[in-house]
Scaffold this active site. Structure first.
Site, PDB file in Angstrom:
ATOM      1  N   ASP A 289     -11.970 -18.291 -37.538  1.00 27.68           N
ATOM      2  CA  ASP A 289     -11.904 -19.462 -38.401  1.00 27.68           C
ATOM      3  C   ASP A 289     -12.695 -20.571 -37.724  1.00 27.68           C
ATOM      4  O   ASP A 289     -13.330 -20.361 -36.678  1.00 27.68           O
ATOM      5  CB  ASP A 289     -10.464 -19.890 -38.665  1.00 27.68           C
ATOM      6  CG  ASP A 289     -10.286 -20.445 -40.078  1.00 27.68           C
ATOM      7  OD1 ASP A 289     -10.852 -21.518 -40.364  1.00 27.68           O
ATOM      8  OD2 ASP A 289      -9.608 -19.798 -40.899  1.00 27.68           O
TER       9      ASP A 289
ATOM     10  N   HIS B 270     -15.400 -21.393 -43.316  1.00 25.24           N
ATOM     11  CA  HIS B 270     -14.487 -21.273 -42.175  1.00 25.24           C
ATOM     12  C   HIS B 270     -15.162 -20.568 -40.987  1.00 25.24           C
ATOM     13  O   HIS B 270     -14.578 -19.672 -40.365  1.00 25.24           O
ATOM     14  CB  HIS B 270     -13.217 -20.507 -42.592  1.00 25.24           C
ATOM     15  CG  HIS B 270     -12.275 -21.329 -43.416  1.00 25.24           C
ATOM     16  ND1 HIS B 270     -11.641 -22.450 -42.934  1.00 25.24           N
ATOM     17  CD2 HIS B 270     -11.864 -21.189 -44.707  1.00 25.24           C
ATOM     18  CE1 HIS B 270     -10.872 -22.963 -43.886  1.00 25.24           C
ATOM     19  NE2 HIS B 270     -10.996 -22.229 -44.973  1.00 25.24           N
TER      20      HIS B 270
ATOM     21  N   GLU C 233     -12.368 -20.987 -49.692  1.00 24.12           N
ATOM     22  CA  GLU C 233     -12.657 -22.379 -49.345  1.00 24.12           C
ATOM     23  C   GLU C 233     -14.072 -22.541 -48.769  1.00 24.12           C
ATOM     24  O   GLU C 233     -14.253 -23.003 -47.649  1.00 24.12           O
ATOM     25  CB  GLU C 233     -11.604 -22.888 -48.356  1.00 24.12           C
ATOM     26  CG  GLU C 233     -10.202 -22.903 -48.961  1.00 24.12           C
ATOM     27  CD  GLU C 233      -9.134 -23.357 -48.002  1.00 24.12           C
ATOM     28  OE1 GLU C 233      -8.127 -23.932 -48.470  1.00 24.12           O
ATOM     29  OE2 GLU C 233      -9.270 -23.122 -46.780  1.00 24.12           O
TER      30      GLU C 233
ATOM     31  N   THR D 253      -1.239 -21.039 -38.782  1.00 25.01           N
ATOM     32  CA  THR D 253      -0.665 -21.546 -37.532  1.00 25.01           C
ATOM     33  C   THR D 253      -1.248 -22.870 -37.064  1.00 25.01           C
ATOM     34  O   THR D 253      -1.204 -23.179 -35.875  1.00 25.01           O
ATOM     35  CB  THR D 253      -0.819 -20.500 -36.418  1.00 25.01           C
ATOM     36  OG1 THR D 253      -2.217 -20.225 -36.205  1.00 25.01           O
ATOM     37  CG2 THR D 253      -0.079 -19.219 -36.746  1.00 25.01           C
TER      38      THR D 253
END
Length: 540
Positions: free
Chosen positions: A176, A247, A309, A468
């Protein structure tokens, strides 16, 4: 403990007599195909009970495990019978035997989940007859180790807890903006430079607040092999995810030629950023090479490529992206994203793998019924026939994909995101997202309304996602995941109506097992004082 089993078995009835008392003389036996399950049972239950559980013959063993595809059981199904003479687990396959052994362990006192036997314990399996099988093929949990890294020991512990709940897919989010978490030998800078960041945003305040502490870590290829082998012994498939074309800050930081604007720092904030991968042949070859290394490490038939995204700002201003749109005859940047995804989809298909992607992989050819869907693998814009859509922005993507003939995994944010707040109390740590209490996880239905029976067959199952950004320790992971994962496990395993009033007493008994297993779950009444995070702001 037969009245506190989680997930609830399909059929269960009490037997006659006192059940089976386990003693130092208790012998165990496994038939062909069940030896691995027996090794697991002895390794887990032996130390917990303090009993040797020595191997015996089929005739003199009190606990017997066997595989019998002709026993009239469904795939992954089992039959467990306990009486005063012994306990028998018959599975349709080795996975069924394993799940029967998990149920057998739950029948024992909760101390069977400890690593050593408490003094004076007695071990009795109640007389019972159980026939069981799962509702869905895909019973998954996604663990994001990109935002906050979890080392292999914690990942394997997570696998153990999944297996305890009869879940069978671990989706590992490996890359990411904030970190690249798996070794790629061909591209060493991905981990040398892309696996750590200078600091991390704390909470979700605006303007952002940072901790000033470097964070990093990654899995070596040997770590991956160990995790995959550990999971396979517990009948858990590990599905890797490398997120593209958005990402990708960490990858672009390591190899600036991957991006549209050159070198960028590894992300330290949470959110969505304009930086995306370039759509050149060189970038595609880079990711094909990454895929080729990872499919050798992860034998899973599925490979997740993200696709979520992805801002289009840089592509609108990029000469190479605009040239690609013209060369490929694409309508716009949405179709360009679809084109990029299709290149990796086809490469994965050539390697015998099925692409999985977030529902944005539908963009450019299908979304919310705005055009007729091409048949899987047939249209110029369509994904390969084996591609799977993971529906996270509600149910609409899953419905559209199922109607187009693609398999679907349901993971809508409102009922599946375990980083979301568990109550509206100010004591909840880092409250983000919408309210998702245990009851809502339990009662929500994985199969969307309105699908025909044929379309519903495309719903492989469901999963919960553990992002997370705000989960920076194993203790906090336990708090956010449990007991909501226990509720989810019953939803995807057990058929029939669900009544939370019936479930909650079983869940409270199950919490004793989690206590003995060392899980620092969130109490149903709310967080303990040390589980709060005063002063760390969340967001809606």
């Amino acid at each position: 403990m037969s009245d506190s089993l989680i997930p609830r078995p399909r059929e269960s009835s009490p037997g006659e007599g006192p059940g089976l008392v386990l003693t130092p003389r208790t012998r165990v036996h496994a038939g062909a195909g069940a030896a691995g399950v027996l090794s697991w049972l002895r390794r887990e239950v032996g130390p917990a009970t303090g009993l040797p559980l020595e191997r015996g013959g089929e005739a003199d063993a009190q606990i017997r495990l066997s595989v019998d595809p002709g026993a009239g059981l469904s795939p992954e199904g089992y039959r467990l019978v306990v009486d005063a003479e012994g306990a028998s687990v018959i599975g349709h396959d080795a996975a069924g035997v394993f799940y029967g052994a998990q149920t057998l362990r739950q029948l024992l006192p909760a101390d069977a989940y400890r690593a050593a036997a408490p003094a004076g314990s007695e071990w009795v399996l109640p007389a019972v007859s159980i026939t069981d099988a799962p509702r869905f093929r895909w019973r998954g949990a996604m663990l994001d180790i990109a935002r906050h890294f979890q080392p292999r020991r914690e990942i394997m512990r997570f696998v153990d807890l999944m297996a305890m709940h009869k879940l069978n897919v671990l989706h590992l989010h490996l890359s990411d903006d904030q970190g690249w978490r798996v070794q790629i030998r061909r591209y060493p800078k991905l981990t040398e430079e892309g696996s750590w960041r200078a600091e991390s945003q704390v909470g979700a305040a605006r303007p952002p607040v940072f901790d000033g502490r470097p964070h990093g870590g990654y899995l070596t290829q040997d770590d991956v092999r160990e995790i995959v082998a550990h999971a396979a012994e517990r009948h858990v498939t590990v599905v890797p995810e490398i997120d593209v074309p958005g990402h990708s800050l960490a990858a672009i930081h390591a190899y600036p030629e991957l991006g549209e604007t050159g070198r960028v720092p590894v992300g330290t904030q949470w959110g969505i950023f304009d930086e995306v991968l370039a759509v050149t042949d060189e970038v595609l070859d880079f990711y094909r090479n990454v895929v080729d290394e990872l499919v050798e490490l992860f034998p899973s038939p599925f490979f997740h490529i993200g696709g979520d995204e992805c801002p289009k700002t840089q592509w609108k201003e990029s000469p190479s992206a605009q040239q690609r749109i013209r060369d490929e005859g694409l309508a716009d940047e949405h179709e360009l994203q679809n084109w990029f995804v299709r290149q990796l989809d086809r490469h994965l298909a050539s390697r015998g793998r099925r692409t999985v992607g977030w529902d944005e992989i539908l963009q450019g050819w299908l979304w919310a019924g705005d055009e007729e869907a091409p048949a899987p693998g047939d249209g110029r814009k369509g994904l390969s026939a084996g591609a799977v859509v993971m529906s996270w922005r509600g149910e609409v993507g899953g419905v559209a994909a199922a109607r187009a003939g693609h398999d679907v995994i349901m993971a809508p944010t409102a009922t599946s995101y375990l980083d979301y707040r568990q109550s509206e109390s100010e004591e909840e740590p880092v409250k983000v997202g919408t309210l998702l209490p245990t009851e809502e996880v339990y009662l929500s239905e994985p199969v969307p309304e309105g699908l025909s029976p044929q379309e519903a067959e495309h719903v492989l199952g469901a999963q919960v996602n553990v992002w997370t950004e705000h989960i920076d320790t194993p203790r906090r992971l336990d708090y956010m995941v449990f007991p909501r994962l226990s509720a989810f496990a019953e939803k995807v395993w057990s058929a029939g109506p669900r009544d939370y009033a019936e479930f909650e007493p079983r869940l409270r008994a199950h919490l004793l097992r989690l206590d003995c297993a060392g899980v620092e779950y969130r109490p149903l009444e709310g967080p303990r004082p040390w589980q709060t995070r005063p002063g760390v702001l969340g967001r809606d």
